[in-house]
Design a protein around this motif. Structure first.
Motif, PDB file in Angstrom:
ATOM      1  N   ALA A  44       0.835  -1.203   0.000  1.00  0.00           N
ATOM      2  CA  ALA A  44       0.000   0.000   0.000  1.00  0.00           C
ATOM      3  C   ALA A  44       0.869   1.251   0.000  1.00  0.00           C
ATOM      4  CB  ALA A  44      -0.924  -0.005   1.221  1.00  0.00           C
ATOM      5  N   THR A  45       1.917   1.249   0.798  1.00  0.00           N
ATOM      6  CA  THR A  45       2.823   2.399   0.840  1.00  0.00           C
ATOM      7  C   THR A  45       3.499   2.607  -0.507  1.00  0.00           C
ATOM      8  OG1 THR A  45       3.215   2.051   3.193  1.00  0.00           O
ATOM      9  CG2 THR A  45       4.827   3.367   2.021  1.00  0.00           C
ATOM     10  N   SER A  46       3.881   1.515  -1.138  1.00  0.00           N
ATOM     11  CA  SER A  46       4.515   1.597  -2.446  1.00  0.00           C
ATOM     12  C   SER A  46       3.564   2.186  -3.480  1.00  0.00           C
ATOM     13  CB  SER A  46       4.966   0.200  -2.893  1.00  0.00           C
ATOM     14  OG  SER A  46       5.519   0.246  -4.180  1.00  0.00           O
ATOM     15  N   GLN A  47       2.316   1.762  -3.444  1.00  0.00           N
ATOM     16  CA  GLN A  47       1.325   2.308  -4.379  1.00  0.00           C
ATOM     17  C   GLN A  47       1.093   3.790  -4.122  1.00  0.00           C
ATOM     18  OE1 GLN A  47      -2.092  -0.226  -3.899  1.00  0.00           O
ATOM     19  NE2 GLN A  47      -1.193  -1.894  -5.086  1.00  0.00           N
ATOM     20  N   GLU A  48       1.029   4.181  -2.869  1.00  0.00           N
ATOM     21  CA  GLU A  48       0.860   5.593  -2.533  1.00  0.00           C
ATOM     22  C   GLU A  48       2.061   6.407  -2.999  1.00  0.00           C
ATOM     23  OE1 GLU A  48       0.227   5.624   1.675  1.00  0.00           O
ATOM     24  OE2 GLU A  48      -1.761   4.720   1.507  1.00  0.00           O
ATOM     25  N   SER A  49       3.252   5.867  -2.823  1.00  0.00           N
ATOM     26  CA  SER A  49       4.460   6.562  -3.255  1.00  0.00           C
ATOM     27  C   SER A  49       4.491   6.716  -4.772  1.00  0.00           C
ATOM     28  CB  SER A  49       5.708   5.802  -2.796  1.00  0.00           C
ATOM     29  OG  SER A  49       5.807   5.820  -1.399  1.00  0.00           O
ATOM     30  N   ALA A  50       4.073   5.680  -5.475  1.00  0.00           N
ATOM     31  CA  ALA A  50       4.035   5.755  -6.941  1.00  0.00           C
ATOM     32  C   ALA A  50       3.049   6.811  -7.394  1.00  0.00           C
ATOM     33  CB  ALA A  50       3.671   4.393  -7.530  1.00  0.00           C
ATOM     34  N   ALA A  51       1.895   6.872  -6.765  1.00  0.00           N
ATOM     35  CA  ALA A  51       0.896   7.879  -7.118  1.00  0.00           C
ATOM     36  C   ALA A  51       1.417   9.282  -6.820  1.00  0.00           C
ATOM     37  CB  ALA A  51      -0.408   7.623  -6.360  1.00  0.00           C
ATOM     38  N   ALA A  52       2.061   9.446  -5.671  1.00  0.00           N
ATOM     39  CA  ALA A  52       2.620  10.758  -5.321  1.00  0.00           C
ATOM     40  C   ALA A  52       3.729  11.142  -6.296  1.00  0.00           C
ATOM     41  CB  ALA A  52       3.161  10.732  -3.894  1.00  0.00           C
ATOM     42  N   SER A  53       4.522  10.183  -6.718  1.00  0.00           N
ATOM     43  CA  SER A  53       5.589  10.444  -7.672  1.00  0.00           C
ATOM     44  C   SER A  53       5.031  10.892  -9.014  1.00  0.00           C
ATOM     45  CB  SER A  53       6.440   9.178  -7.851  1.00  0.00           C
ATOM     46  OG  SER A  53       7.440   9.387  -8.810  1.00  0.00           O
TER      47      SER A  53
END
Length: 74
Positions: A44-53
């Motif tokens: 979930a954190t990885s997906q959030e980071s990708a979206a923020a990126s």
């Protein structure tokens, strides 16, 4: 009587070993469940980071375009 006691002792040892194995299996299951929770959280954190990126990249492109409209004379 000695044979009966030997059988009884063996059955007691087998029962204790089975209890220990059941306890160990429960601890392993708990550990696996904890690992699964961490993996899910990391995902979930990885997906959030990708979206923020992606959002940051989009904003950087927009800023670059806006700054590119300014001209200065030296």
């Amino acid at each position: 009587m000695d044979n009966a006691k030997t059988v009884n002792d063996s059955m007691t040892e087998i029962a204790e070993a089975s209890d220990n194995q059941a306890l160990a299996a429960a601890q392993i299951t708990e550990g696996i469940n904890q690992i699964a929770g961490v993996v899910e959280s990391n995902s979930a954190t990885s997906q959030e980071s990708a979206a923020a990126s992606e959002e940051l990249s989009s904003q950087a492109d927009m800023l670059k375009e806006l700054v590119g409209r300014f001209r200065y004379e030296s």
